[in-house]
Motif scaffolding. Structure first.
Motif, PDB file in Angstrom:
ATOM      1  N   PHE A 126      -8.100  57.321  -9.880  1.00 20.42           N
ATOM      2  CA  PHE A 126      -7.476  58.618  -9.701  1.00 20.42           C
ATOM      3  C   PHE A 126      -6.269  58.893 -10.421  1.00 20.42           C
ATOM      4  N   ASP A 127      -5.365  57.869 -10.508  1.00 20.51           N
ATOM      5  CA  ASP A 127      -4.294  57.931 -11.420  1.00 20.51           C
ATOM      6  C   ASP A 127      -4.670  58.607 -12.849  1.00 20.51           C
ATOM      7  N   LEU A 161      -0.338  52.282  -7.767  1.00 22.02           N
ATOM      8  CA  LEU A 161      -0.472  52.824  -6.514  1.00 22.02           C
ATOM      9  C   LEU A 161       0.739  53.564  -6.048  1.00 22.02           C
ATOM     10  N   GLU A 162       1.951  53.041  -6.388  1.00 17.60           N
ATOM     11  CA  GLU A 162       3.333  53.378  -5.912  1.00 17.60           C
ATOM     12  C   GLU A 162       3.372  54.804  -6.608  1.00 17.60           C
ATOM     13  N   ILE A 163       3.199  54.922  -7.918  1.00 16.19           N
ATOM     14  CA  ILE A 163       3.437  56.248  -8.608  1.00 16.19           C
ATOM     15  C   ILE A 163       2.663  57.072  -8.034  1.00 16.19           C
ATOM     16  N   LEU A 164       1.171  56.816  -7.788  1.00 15.01           N
ATOM     17  CA  LEU A 164       0.389  57.924  -7.364  1.00 15.01           C
ATOM     18  C   LEU A 164       0.862  58.208  -6.264  1.00 15.01           C
ATOM     19  N   LEU A 165       1.371  57.607  -4.972  1.00 12.31           N
ATOM     20  CA  LEU A 165       1.783  57.966  -4.029  1.00 12.31           C
ATOM     21  C   LEU A 165       3.230  58.741  -3.924  1.00 12.31           C
ATOM     22  N   ALA A 166       3.937  58.374  -4.929  1.00 12.52           N
ATOM     23  CA  ALA A 166       5.234  59.141  -4.985  1.00 12.52           C
ATOM     24  C   ALA A 166       4.867  60.436  -5.491  1.00 12.52           C
ATOM     25  N   ARG A 167       4.049  60.823  -6.221  1.00 11.02           N
ATOM     26  CA  ARG A 167       3.414  61.945  -6.787  1.00 11.02           C
ATOM     27  C   ARG A 167       2.851  62.827  -5.711  1.00 11.02           C
ATOM     28  N   LEU A 168       2.064  62.000  -4.953  1.00 12.97           N
ATOM     29  CA  LEU A 168       1.476  62.957  -3.639  1.00 12.97           C
ATOM     30  C   LEU A 168       2.425  63.240  -2.940  1.00 12.97           C
ATOM     31  N   SER A 421       8.357  46.492  -3.459  1.00 13.98           N
ATOM     32  CA  SER A 421       7.960  47.435  -4.898  1.00 13.98           C
ATOM     33  C   SER A 421       8.002  46.593  -6.223  1.00 13.98           C
ATOM     34  N   LYS A 422       7.010  46.760  -6.881  1.00 14.32           N
ATOM     35  CA  LYS A 422       7.095  45.845  -8.143  1.00 14.32           C
ATOM     36  C   LYS A 422       7.251  46.876  -9.449  1.00 14.32           C
ATOM     37  N   LEU A 423       7.739  48.099  -8.968  1.00  9.14           N
ATOM     38  CA  LEU A 423       7.802  49.146 -10.035  1.00  9.14           C
ATOM     39  C   LEU A 423       8.840  48.773 -11.173  1.00  9.14           C
ATOM     40  N   ALA A 424       9.764  47.764 -10.879  1.00  7.34           N
ATOM     41  CA  ALA A 424      10.952  47.406 -12.131  1.00  7.34           C
ATOM     42  C   ALA A 424      10.141  46.694 -13.152  1.00  7.34           C
ATOM     43  N   ALA A 425       9.072  46.360 -13.090  1.00  8.28           N
ATOM     44  CA  ALA A 425       8.266  45.661 -14.034  1.00  8.28           C
ATOM     45  C   ALA A 425       8.117  46.480 -15.574  1.00  8.28           C
ATOM     46  N   MET A 426       8.374  46.069 -16.483  1.00  8.23           N
ATOM     47  CA  MET A 426       8.422  46.770 -17.759  1.00  8.23           C
ATOM     48  C   MET A 426       7.153  47.443 -18.014  1.00  8.23           C
ATOM     49  N   PRO A 427       6.007  46.667 -17.946  1.00  2.00           N
ATOM     50  CA  PRO A 427       4.944  47.174 -18.361  1.00  2.00           C
ATOM     51  C   PRO A 427       4.250  48.616 -17.495  1.00  2.00           C
TER      52      PRO A 427
END
Ligand SMILES: Nc1ncnc2c1ncn2[C@@H]1O[C@H](COP(=O)(O)OP(=O)(O)OP(=O)(O)O)[C@@H](O)[C@H]1O
Ligand SMILES: [Mg+2]
Length: 742
Positions: A126-127, A161-168, A421-427
């Motif tokens: 979906f992303d 999933l986090e980015i996807l939800l933030a976009r929504l 949140s695990k968003l801070a990971a570089m990849p």
């Protein structure tokens, strides 16, 4: 709450009551309805395993469609889970609701999808669709259901999933988000972030009794004990025999694939003599349905185990084998199932008793470590079958006396952890920032920071903490020529190459590694690349999955690596270099791919690389995607430098070879639906080298070739015709207007 009284269409009620045999909602389900599930409210439904989240999602989705409110997307973390949901949803098709499933091929816009009402997708797919800016996703989706939302906590998969939800959340149009989650420590926080009402409960349809086994006693959480009378050397055998004699099915979670197999074998040996003739017959019939599949050692072991009443389940098996095992266990045919923890996430496979043989896991980065309480709750929660059992039982095994108390405190008496949140990971940052810029969601760095403020990370911490890393990623993307250098106004614009990298769903670092390799090829002026050199380039990238590499493989891999070193694209380290061992690890997977495209039989591959057929799918799927991506990237560079064209062509054909596991002479034949690795080789052995020669064959001649037959010959010839026609159409479309006029 009675299903009859629900404010939903009567057709939905009928299916739930008549087909599912469900007449009352469970209390947490009732709470969800009362809190606005059917009124378009965002909800976080955080309730235990098997408390009926799926049924809620189904009711919401089908009602949504029948009221013509818009399309529904159902997001799952795993393909297996998506397939299970797809099968479940199909029972509503008689109401005129259409359901589609999509996963895999990240570079496809899946043009057929807009025709469907409900689309079941993996999070990643979906992303990828969002990156392609597919219009129906933007304009028509008005309900998104997120299954297993606690995945946000996962280091690797959470950020997508986090980015996807933030976009929504940022969308202007009306959208309902329903997040289904296990019980977690901070579900209020999750709900607040998603601007949702929280439905929370510890209610379980079947009460769960939890205990720790040591020295042949189970000590339960209420500190009562029970003696297990069997006295084999191993705890697992005693517990399994105990369950068998009480006619209770048992699901055993083991930490590794190997332990799943050996445990199933040992238990099978013990329970086989206790099976009655009728049970033996049913089991052996079920085993037969698996033997048609493969005859490699792993499949043989599986068949042997099933005949003895036990089975194992792990990612090395292929999806067909896994499905047969899951169904046989659900039907009560298999008595004992030993599974790795992947089975714990969401697949509906309850047992009267669940045993967790170890709470330790091993990873190269972390060594041995204890699992989270959340994971324990997911596994233990499988115990107790609604409709069958009055109580479920989950048992942990202690190896030392002092562990009993520790296991009790840490897993049974403790609540699940909070998710972070695990968003801070570089990849994760690299991939998501390029995605946002390439799909023109973000015009400048300030907006990027504003966006991250809307993520779960921004909600839990502060996005400004990420500013340093964000700028570092932007600098990297500029160096890699995926975004244009910043102008005075700091406008962020992706290059054509950057847009493509994002759409191909590559980690930017994967693309950068590949491009560096391609540049070397062009600079060296070579016009030939050995496939193994291509594979060597792929296996070192962050997107590739690799095989386990053990000491036993060292010598032979080293020999082949040294022999091939001068022909590689990436410079080869010597034995004194630190990276030599790492490179060898990766090269082992490159060797596997090389054997695969040289048509080494699957059974031999499985023995040589000590893998299962499920691993072959996983690795070749990823390599097919990455080789196709190389071709796409090379085509972009070919616009300025035609020498890239040969790389584009070569990797396109290599991608086909990896997809089917074939030598280059079979590439033409496998374009026909129904012709894969084995059939292509049979045809080639009979002198049929391409689709034109195939189309010229008459049906009976094809039917006489071993492995074909009348029916198959007919369908294959029809498919050949279709393929040739669409190829002609494509050529016509590509013919320029000037050619047409002349
Ligand atoms: N109201 C109900 N009455 C009886 N059975 C029900 C009811 N609701 C759901 N079920 C059944 O209970 C089981 C619950 O499974 P489901 O997959 O929905 O669990 P879940 O809440 O999603 O848990 P998990 O955390 O494992 O994903 C299914 O077999 C379903 O048919
Ligand atoms: Mg579920």
């Amino acid at each position: 709450m009675n299903i009859e009284t629900l404010p939903i269409k009567s057709g939905i009620k009928k299916i739930i009551i008549e087909s599912d045999g469900i007449s009352e909602l469970y209390p947490p389900q009732e709470a969800a309805i009362k809190q606005g599930l059917l009124e378009g409210k965002n909800l976080v439904i955080s309730i235990p395993t098997a408390a009926g989240k799926t049924l809620l999602a189904e009711i919401a989705a089908i009602q949504h469609i029948m009221e013509n409110k818009g399309k529904v997307v159902y997001l799952c973390p795993l393909r297996a889970l998506a397939s299970e949901k797809f099968r479940n949803f199909k029972r509503f098709q008689s109401l005129g609701v259409s359901v589609a499933i999509t996963s895999g091929d990240y570079d496809s816009k899946d043009h057929y999808l807009p025709r469907y009402d409900i689309i079941i997708s993996t999070n990643e797919k979906f992303d990828a669709l969002l990156r392609h800016q597919v219009s129906w996703v933007e304009d028509e989706v008005s309900l998104v259901i997120v299954d297993e939302c606690h995945l946000l906590n996962d280091q690797h998969r959470g950020p997508t999933l986090e980015i996807l939800l933030a976009r929504l959340l940022l969308r202007n149009t009306q959208l309902q988000i329903v997040a289904l989650s296990a019980t977690v420590g901070n579900s209020e926080e999750l709900a607040e972030w998603l601007k949702a009402e929280l439905v929370q409960s510890d209610w379980r349809p079947v009460p769960l009794k939890e205990g720790v086994f040591y020295d042949n006693y189970v000590t339960y959480s209420d500190f009562t004990t029970r003696d297990v009378i069997y006295r084999q050397k191993e705890a697992l055998l005693n517990l399994a025999l105990d369950s068998f004699h009480s006619q209770e099915q048992v699901l055993i979670f083991t930490p590794s694939r190997r332990s799943a197999v050996t445990t199933a074998n040992k238990i099978g040996d013990k329970i086989e003599p206790l099976l009655g003739p009728r049970e033996k017959k049913t089991l052996s019939d079920r085993a037969v349905s698996l033997t048609t599949n493969l005859s490699d050692p792993l499949s043989k072991q599986l068949v042997a185990c099933i005949k003895k009443g036990a089975a194992f389940h792990h990612a090395g098996l292929n999806s067909n084998q896994r499905m047969i095992i899951e169904d046989s266990f659900k039907e009560g045919i298999i008595k004992v199932l030993c599974a790795t923890p992947t089975l714990a996430s969401g697949i509906n496979i309850p047992a009267k008793r669940v045993i967790i043989s170890s709470v330790y896991r091993y990873s190269v980065e972390r060594g041995s470590y204890p699992i989270m309480t959340l994971e324990y709750k997911q596994m233990s929660g499988r115990a107790g079958r609604p409709q069958y059992d009055t109580e479920g039982e989950a048992i942990l095994i202690a190896k030392q006396p002092h562990s009993v108390r520790w296991l009790m405190d840490r897993y049974i008496l403790k609540d699940s952890e909070a998710v972070y949140s695990k968003l801070a990971a570089m990849p994760a940052l690299r991939r998501s920032i390029l995605g946002l810029i390439a799909s023109k969601v973000i015009p400048d760095i300030d907006e990027l920071l504003n966006f991250f403020e809307k993520t779960f990370y921004g909600f839990q911490y502060e996005a400004v903490l990420l500013e340093g890393k964000i700028r570092e990623v932007i600098d990297m993307l500029i160096v890699w020529e995926m975004i244009d250098p910043l102008d005075a106004g700091e406008t962020l614009r992706a290059t054509q190459y950057g847009v493509r990298v994002s759409q191909l769903y590559l980690d930017p670092e994967t693309a950068a590694n590949i491009v560096e390799g391609l540049k070397t090829v062009i600079e060296n002026g070579s016009s030939k690349i050995h496939p193994l050199a291509f594979f060597d380039l792929l296996v070192g990238t962050p997107d590739m999955v690799t095989l386990m590499f053990g000491k036993a493989n060292q010598a032979v891999t080293e020999r082949r690596f040294d022999k091939f070193a001068t022909r590689l694209i990436k410079s080869a380290p010597t034995k004194d270099d630190i990276e030599y061992d790492f490179r060898l690890r990766d090269f082992y997977t490159a060797l596997f791919l090389w054997d695969w495209v040289n048509e080494l039989p699957i059974e031999k591959l499985i023995i040589r690389y000590k893998i299962g057929s499920g691993d072959i799918h996983r690795i070749t799927d990823t390599a097919t995607w990455l080789t196709a991506a190389i071709s796409e990237i090379a085509s972009i560079f070919a616009k300025n430098n035609p020498r890239y064209l040969f790389i584009a062509k070569k990797s396109e054909s290599l991608s086909e070879r990896v997809k089917y596991g074939i030598k280059s002479d079979a590439v033409s034949l496998t374009t026909i639906k129904g012709i894969g690795r084995k059939r292509a080789r049979i045809l080639l052995d009979h002198g049929i080298r391409n689709t034109t020669q195939l189309a010229d064959l008459n049906q009976s001649k094809l039917a006489n070739i071993p492995g074909f037959g009348i029916e198959l010959a007919k369908t294959i010839l029809e498919e050949t015709k279709k393929t040739q026609e669409s190829e002609q159409d494509r050529q016509l479309e590509n013919t320029g207007i000037s050619d047409f006029l002349h």
